[in-house]
Design a protein around this motif. Structure first.
Motif: not given
Length: 159
Positions: A12, A14, A57, A71, A106
């Motif tokens: 992923w 962000y 998120v 995300r 994150i």
């Protein structure tokens, strides 16, 4: 059920997004997520938007400005940025969005692109259109209340 090995798990990225709207706008996480999916679907089609796997998120929206962390799959960042840029209104409220940056976690996204960089907002009365009106001033921009709506101006427009 066992977890997948690390090399098989999805990767992923962000995306830090700043959101700006009128001072009286009320935007929540659910409506932002829904309109983001619609934006991606309209731009890329159903299968293209499914490949992005866009998901909100973190969400914070206070008055005229807000911050969102979205995300997205690692290989789809460019298409996700395009879908985010196509977002121009949320439930009929016009918004301006800007991608602040992309991170791998994150926490890094919060530290680099989010945080207490909130704009100071001041409410005052200004002379506009030959009348004394209520206005919200932030960083050289002025949102003037005119007949139940807002008109955007700068400090130079008021002199």
């Amino acid at each position: 059920m066992k977890h997948l090995p690390k090399h098989l798990r999805p990767r992923w990225r962000y995306v830090g997004v700043t959101v700006e709207s009128w001072p009286d706008a009320e935007i929540d996480r659910k409506s932002f997520q829904r309109n983001l999916w619609y934006s991606a679907g309209n731009l890329l089609g159903e299968t293209g938007s499914a490949e992005l796997a866009l998901s909100v998120v973190r969400f914070r929206f206070d008055g005229p400005t807000g911050e969102v962390i979205v995300r997205v799959r690692r290989d789809e960042v460019d298409r996700a940025r395009a879908a985010i840029a196509c977002l121009d209104e949320i439930d009929g409220t016009p918004v301006g969005v800007r991608v602040a940056g992309v991170s791998g976690t994150i926490r890094a996204c919060e530290e680099k692109y989010m945080g207490d960089r909130r704009e100071h907002q001041d409410q005052r009365h200004v002379a506009f259109g030959g009348a004394d009106r209520s206005a919200f001033v932030r960083n050289g921009r002025v949102d003037i209340s005119v007949d139940g709506a807002f008109a955007g101006a700068t400090n130079l427009d008021l002199q």
